[in-house]
Scaffold this active site. Sequence first.
Site, mmCIF file in Angstrom:
data_model
loop_
_atom_site.group_PDB
_atom_site.id
_atom_site.type_symbol
_atom_site.label_atom_id
_atom_site.label_comp_id
_atom_site.label_asym_id
_atom_site.label_seq_id
_atom_site.Cartn_x
_atom_site.Cartn_y
_atom_site.Cartn_z
ATOM 1 N N GLY A 46 0.827 -1.195 0.000
ATOM 2 C CA GLY A 46 0.000 0.000 0.000
ATOM 3 C C GLY A 46 0.861 1.245 0.000
ATOM 4 O O GLY A 46 2.016 1.219 0.415
ATOM 5 N N GLN A 51 2.847 9.933 1.342
ATOM 6 C CA GLN A 51 4.130 9.220 1.353
ATOM 7 C C GLN A 51 5.005 9.590 0.160
ATOM 8 O O GLN A 51 6.202 9.336 0.182
ATOM 9 C CB GLN A 51 3.903 7.704 1.388
ATOM 10 C CG GLN A 51 3.360 7.224 2.714
ATOM 11 C CD GLN A 51 3.178 5.734 2.699
ATOM 12 O OE1 GLN A 51 2.151 5.228 2.252
ATOM 13 N NE2 GLN A 51 4.190 5.020 3.155
ATOM 14 N N CYS A 88 6.106 -0.302 7.045
ATOM 15 C CA CYS A 88 5.682 0.848 6.258
ATOM 16 C C CYS A 88 6.825 1.265 5.353
ATOM 17 O O CYS A 88 7.988 1.280 5.780
ATOM 18 C CB CYS A 88 5.304 1.988 7.201
ATOM 19 S SG CYS A 88 4.771 3.494 6.381
ATOM 20 N N LEU A 89 6.505 1.603 4.110
ATOM 21 C CA LEU A 89 7.536 2.049 3.176
ATOM 22 C C LEU A 89 8.197 3.346 3.649
ATOM 23 O O LEU A 89 9.322 3.636 3.249
ATOM 24 C CB LEU A 89 6.942 2.226 1.778
ATOM 25 C CG LEU A 89 6.435 0.941 1.116
ATOM 26 C CD1 LEU A 89 5.772 1.262 -0.225
ATOM 27 C CD2 LEU A 89 7.549 -0.067 0.938
ATOM 28 N N HIS A 130 -4.193 1.152 7.720
ATOM 29 C CA HIS A 130 -2.840 1.729 7.702
ATOM 30 C C HIS A 130 -2.764 2.903 6.726
ATOM 31 O O HIS A 130 -2.272 3.982 7.077
ATOM 32 C CB HIS A 130 -1.843 0.627 7.312
ATOM 33 C CG HIS A 130 -0.428 1.074 7.228
ATOM 34 N ND1 HIS A 130 0.523 0.691 8.143
ATOM 35 C CD2 HIS A 130 0.217 1.864 6.341
ATOM 36 C CE1 HIS A 130 1.692 1.238 7.819
ATOM 37 N NE2 HIS A 130 1.532 1.952 6.714
ATOM 38 N N GLU A 131 -3.254 2.696 5.512
ATOM 39 C CA GLU A 131 -3.150 3.745 4.490
ATOM 40 C C GLU A 131 -4.071 4.921 4.779
ATOM 41 O O GLU A 131 -3.697 6.080 4.576
ATOM 42 C CB GLU A 131 -3.406 3.176 3.092
ATOM 43 C CG GLU A 131 -2.445 2.074 2.664
ATOM 44 C CD GLU A 131 -0.969 2.423 2.792
ATOM 45 O OE1 GLU A 131 -0.602 3.614 2.691
ATOM 46 O OE2 GLU A 131 -0.169 1.496 3.007
ATOM 47 N N HIS A 134 -2.562 7.287 7.169
ATOM 48 C CA HIS A 134 -1.616 8.226 6.538
ATOM 49 C C HIS A 134 -2.324 9.505 6.099
ATOM 50 O O HIS A 134 -1.753 10.597 6.174
ATOM 51 C CB HIS A 134 -0.938 7.601 5.314
ATOM 52 C CG HIS A 134 0.259 6.777 5.626
ATOM 53 N ND1 HIS A 134 1.389 7.283 6.233
ATOM 54 C CD2 HIS A 134 0.515 5.464 5.392
ATOM 55 C CE1 HIS A 134 2.294 6.323 6.361
ATOM 56 N NE2 HIS A 134 1.783 5.208 5.863
#
Length: 157
Positions: A46, A51, A88-89, A130-131, A134
């Site tokens: 994701g 991000q 997480c990226l 999670h996304e 953000h």
Amino acid sequence: MALRKIRELGDEVLTKKCKEVTKMTLRTKILINDMLDTMYEAMGVGLAAPQVGILKRIVVIDVGDGPIILINPVIVEQSGEQTGEEGCLSVPGKAGVVTRPDHVKVKALNEEMEEIELEGEGLLARAFCHEIDHLEGKMYVELAEGGIHDVNYEEEE
């Protein structure tokens, strides 16, 4: 398309709330395609627009069933509980144990700006939560039970 730089923990853009998308423009379509390319290149499941430094309410997800694009997503229903490792990226090489709902229903717009409703369980439910966090300027590290730790990818192979 193009790869975008993934912003990392400590970057102020990751702490800001995102603005709603009111119309689909060429720039927004390019952003979505770039986000998908960036997510796949980084081997993530994701990616949210902040991000890559863009404060728009756009999320892309792929847990293995093909890409999901969510514009202005809102969680409308959640139930159950799951606890597991989350990464997480924007926090490379780290992970933490996070408890999330096990079932989530999301209302959003698709790329044609049509309203859609999607439901997910397990990893997809976790990715939705999670996304969408953000988009509110929240990161999983705030929820990680016992903090975050290094991930050694060699051990997993």
